[in-house]
Design a protein around this motif. Structure first.
Motif, PDB file in Angstrom:
ATOM      1  N   ARG A  27      45.203  33.309  39.243  1.00  0.00           N
ATOM      2  CA  ARG A  27      44.879  32.631  40.885  1.00  0.00           C
ATOM      3  C   ARG A  27      44.334  33.697  41.668  1.00  0.00           C
ATOM      4  O   ARG A  27      44.383  34.775  41.425  1.00  0.00           O
ATOM      5  N   PHE A  28      43.769  33.017  42.789  1.00  0.00           N
ATOM      6  CA  PHE A  28      43.192  33.881  43.978  1.00  0.00           C
ATOM      7  C   PHE A  28      44.136  33.606  45.050  1.00  0.00           C
ATOM      8  O   PHE A  28      43.858  32.592  45.717  1.00  0.00           O
ATOM      9  N   ILE A  29      44.437  34.839  45.650  1.00  0.00           N
ATOM     10  CA  ILE A  29      45.543  34.488  46.802  1.00  0.00           C
ATOM     11  C   ILE A  29      44.668  35.074  47.799  1.00  0.00           C
ATOM     12  O   ILE A  29      44.518  36.394  47.720  1.00  0.00           O
ATOM     13  N   GLY A  30      44.437  34.613  48.830  1.00  0.00           N
ATOM     14  CA  GLY A  30      43.273  34.987  49.881  1.00  0.00           C
ATOM     15  C   GLY A  30      44.004  36.165  50.483  1.00  0.00           C
ATOM     16  O   GLY A  30      43.017  37.393  50.693  1.00  0.00           O
ATOM     17  N   GLU A  31      45.061  36.414  50.899  1.00  0.00           N
ATOM     18  CA  GLU A  31      45.751  37.510  51.521  1.00  0.00           C
ATOM     19  C   GLU A  31      46.889  38.230  50.920  1.00  0.00           C
ATOM     20  O   GLU A  31      47.686  37.268  50.699  1.00  0.00           O
ATOM     21  N   TYR A  32      46.966  39.514  51.215  1.00  0.00           N
ATOM     22  CA  TYR A  32      48.082  40.242  50.310  1.00  0.00           C
ATOM     23  C   TYR A  32      48.682  40.972  51.263  1.00  0.00           C
ATOM     24  O   TYR A  32      48.160  41.877  52.032  1.00  0.00           O
ATOM     25  N   ALA A  33      49.989  40.950  51.794  1.00  0.00           N
ATOM     26  CA  ALA A  33      50.682  41.561  52.805  1.00  0.00           C
ATOM     27  C   ALA A  33      51.062  43.161  52.376  1.00  0.00           C
ATOM     28  O   ALA A  33      51.605  43.814  53.030  1.00  0.00           O
ATOM     29  N   SER A  34      50.621  43.607  50.900  1.00  0.00           N
ATOM     30  CA  SER A  34      51.298  44.615  50.391  1.00  0.00           C
ATOM     31  C   SER A  34      50.713  45.962  51.434  1.00  0.00           C
ATOM     32  O   SER A  34      49.539  45.796  51.729  1.00  0.00           O
ATOM     33  N   SER A  35      51.483  46.784  51.867  1.00  0.00           N
ATOM     34  CA  SER A  35      51.243  47.830  52.301  1.00  0.00           C
ATOM     35  C   SER A  35      51.873  49.132  51.380  1.00  0.00           C
ATOM     36  O   SER A  35      51.911  50.342  52.013  1.00  0.00           O
ATOM     37  N   ALA A  36      52.041  49.148  50.077  1.00  0.00           N
ATOM     38  CA  ALA A  36      52.527  50.089  49.453  1.00  0.00           C
ATOM     39  C   ALA A  36      51.802  49.885  47.933  1.00  0.00           C
ATOM     40  O   ALA A  36      51.387  48.819  47.438  1.00  0.00           O
ATOM     41  N   ASN A  37      51.891  50.960  47.296  1.00  0.00           N
ATOM     42  CA  ASN A  37      51.450  50.986  45.841  1.00  0.00           C
ATOM     43  C   ASN A  37      52.495  50.105  45.059  1.00  0.00           C
ATOM     44  O   ASN A  37      53.546  49.965  45.422  1.00  0.00           O
ATOM     45  N   SER A  38      52.078  49.497  44.092  1.00  0.00           N
ATOM     46  CA  SER A  38      52.648  48.616  43.308  1.00  0.00           C
ATOM     47  C   SER A  38      52.622  48.631  41.675  1.00  0.00           C
ATOM     48  O   SER A  38      51.334  49.106  41.217  1.00  0.00           O
ATOM     49  N   LEU A  39      53.684  48.569  40.942  1.00  0.00           N
ATOM     50  CA  LEU A  39      53.437  48.548  39.735  1.00  0.00           C
ATOM     51  C   LEU A  39      53.605  47.261  38.819  1.00  0.00           C
ATOM     52  O   LEU A  39      54.868  46.972  39.087  1.00  0.00           O
ATOM     53  N   TYR A  40      52.742  46.682  38.073  1.00  0.00           N
ATOM     54  CA  TYR A  40      53.010  45.322  37.789  1.00  0.00           C
ATOM     55  C   TYR A  40      53.193  45.369  36.284  1.00  0.00           C
ATOM     56  O   TYR A  40      52.530  46.419  35.695  1.00  0.00           O
ATOM     57  N   HIS A  41      54.087  44.572  35.731  1.00  0.00           N
ATOM     58  CA  HIS A  41      54.325  44.583  34.403  1.00  0.00           C
ATOM     59  C   HIS A  41      53.946  43.263  33.583  1.00  0.00           C
ATOM     60  O   HIS A  41      54.160  42.175  34.260  1.00  0.00           O
ATOM     61  N   LYS A  42      53.505  43.359  32.327  1.00  0.00           N
ATOM     62  CA  LYS A  42      53.198  41.918  31.820  1.00  0.00           C
ATOM     63  C   LYS A  42      52.982  42.450  30.077  1.00  0.00           C
ATOM     64  O   LYS A  42      52.604  43.449  29.728  1.00  0.00           O
ATOM     65  N   ARG A  43      53.749  41.259  29.566  1.00  0.00           N
ATOM     66  CA  ARG A  43      53.491  41.502  28.173  1.00  0.00           C
ATOM     67  C   ARG A  43      52.366  40.351  27.682  1.00  0.00           C
ATOM     68  O   ARG A  43      52.415  39.214  28.196  1.00  0.00           O
ATOM     69  N   MET A  44      51.743  41.001  26.895  1.00  0.00           N
ATOM     70  CA  MET A  44      50.692  40.024  26.170  1.00  0.00           C
ATOM     71  C   MET A  44      50.268  40.192  24.680  1.00  0.00           C
ATOM     72  O   MET A  44      50.665  41.223  24.237  1.00  0.00           O
ATOM     73  N   SER A  45      49.322  39.474  24.247  1.00  0.00           N
ATOM     74  CA  SER A  45      48.925  39.830  22.851  1.00  0.00           C
ATOM     75  C   SER A  45      47.586  39.988  22.729  1.00  0.00           C
ATOM     76  O   SER A  45      46.878  38.916  23.155  1.00  0.00           O
ATOM     77  N   ILE A  46      47.232  41.057  22.054  1.00  0.00           N
ATOM     78  CA  ILE A  46      45.561  40.880  21.909  1.00  0.00           C
ATOM     79  C   ILE A  46      45.394  41.383  20.521  1.00  0.00           C
ATOM     80  O   ILE A  46      46.153  42.425  19.953  1.00  0.00           O
ATOM     81  N   GLN A 149      30.738  45.932  35.408  1.00  0.00           N
ATOM     82  CA  GLN A 149      30.910  44.407  35.477  1.00  0.00           C
ATOM     83  C   GLN A 149      30.805  44.128  36.933  1.00  0.00           C
ATOM     84  O   GLN A 149      31.809  44.605  37.779  1.00  0.00           O
ATOM     85  N   GLU A 150      29.996  43.043  37.301  1.00  0.00           N
ATOM     86  CA  GLU A 150      30.132  42.586  38.848  1.00  0.00           C
ATOM     87  C   GLU A 150      31.065  41.279  38.627  1.00  0.00           C
ATOM     88  O   GLU A 150      30.866  40.534  37.665  1.00  0.00           O
ATOM     89  N   VAL A 151      31.994  41.086  39.415  1.00  0.00           N
ATOM     90  CA  VAL A 151      32.974  39.764  39.498  1.00  0.00           C
ATOM     91  C   VAL A 151      33.199  39.418  40.727  1.00  0.00           C
ATOM     92  O   VAL A 151      32.803  40.097  41.737  1.00  0.00           O
ATOM     93  N   SER A 152      33.794  38.115  40.687  1.00  0.00           N
ATOM     94  CA  SER A 152      33.923  37.631  41.984  1.00  0.00           C
ATOM     95  C   SER A 152      35.653  37.245  41.728  1.00  0.00           C
ATOM     96  O   SER A 152      35.898  36.379  40.959  1.00  0.00           O
ATOM     97  N   ALA A 153      36.607  38.103  42.472  1.00  0.00           N
ATOM     98  CA  ALA A 153      38.126  37.607  42.161  1.00  0.00           C
ATOM     99  C   ALA A 153      38.550  36.298  42.771  1.00  0.00           C
ATOM    100  O   ALA A 153      39.097  35.616  42.426  1.00  0.00           O
TER     101      ALA A 153
END
Ligand SMILES: Nc1nc2c(ncn2[C@@H]2O[C@H](COP(=O)(O)OP(=O)(O)OP(=O)(O)O)[C@@H](O)[C@H]2O)c(=O)[nH]1
Length: 205
Positions: A27-46, A149-153
């Protein structure tokens, strides 16, 4: 289960969080209220392998307070450096970040270990306000021996997903190559680079 650690770096408003959230949630969420560094976790399979992914998203507005408990130099296995194609200053900042990574890499490994890096030109949808042409991004990536790579989030999911998958595969190969050796030796500048951007907030997606 392999642990893979990535860090997103880049200047304020380049779209680091937008790119990462796109990858993690589609998803693209237009605005992020974050004002701190964040650590995200995800389990995935490649390629049939289970991965435990940790991604550090640096926030330019954070106080920059430093220090993770573990040895910071060993933290990131790969980097995503993001700039905004409609903001030349963010490109120059990305260039300087790439140089810092390169210096840290040379200092820590004497050229033996390449840390995979992806240079990402974000906001491709704003091409009518473009200040950095695609060739410049590609040339910088060639100079710094990283992917590009050029992208558009705002508009793409597939390209962003593909670039993370490519980076993760590269990291997996690299870690295999380094197995048996210490991943990276103690580099002050790599420690400084991570320390400059690392905070302790954790998020799960
Ligand atoms: N048009 C357009 N806007 C984008 C895109 N990606 C992000 N934005 C917008 O750019 C702004 C900054 O995005 P963020 O993801 O917060 O940028 P950041 O690099 O994480 O910024 P800091 O947290 O301040 O370091 C937000 O208003 C987003 O909605 C994109 O691909 N296209």
């Amino acid at each position: 289960m392999s642990d893979i650690k990535l860090a997103l770096l880049g200047s304020e408003g380049a779209g680091k969080t937008a790119v990462l959230v796109r990858f993690l949630t589609r998803r693209f969420i237009g605005e992020y209220a974050s004002s701190a560094n964040s650590l995200y976790h995800k389990r995935m399979s490649i390629d049939g392998r289970q991965l435990n992914l940790e991604i550090f998203d640096s926030c330019s507005q954070s106080s920059g307070n430093t220090c993770i408990q573990e040895e910071p130099v060993n933290w990131a296995d790969g980097f995503v450096v993001v700039y905004n194609i409609s903001d030349r200053t963010s490109f120059l900042h990305a260039k300087s970040v790439l140089q810092q990574i390169k210096e840290a890499r040379e200092e820590s490994s004497k050229g033996l270990v390449d840390i995979p890096v992806f240079l990402v030109g974000n906001k491709q949808d704003l091409c009518n306000a473009r200040q950095v042409c695609e060739e410049e991004g590609r040339a910088l990536a060639q100079e710094e021996r990283c992917h590009f790579q050029e992208v558009s989030a705002a508009e793409d999911y597939l390209e962003i997903s593909n670039l993370f998958t490519k980076l993760i595969r590269h990291v997996m190969d690299n870690l295999k190559h380094c197995a048996g050796r210490r991943r990276y030796s103690g580099s002050k500048s790599m420690a400084k680079l991570i320390n400059n951007v690392f905070g302790k907030r954790r998020k799960s997606v």
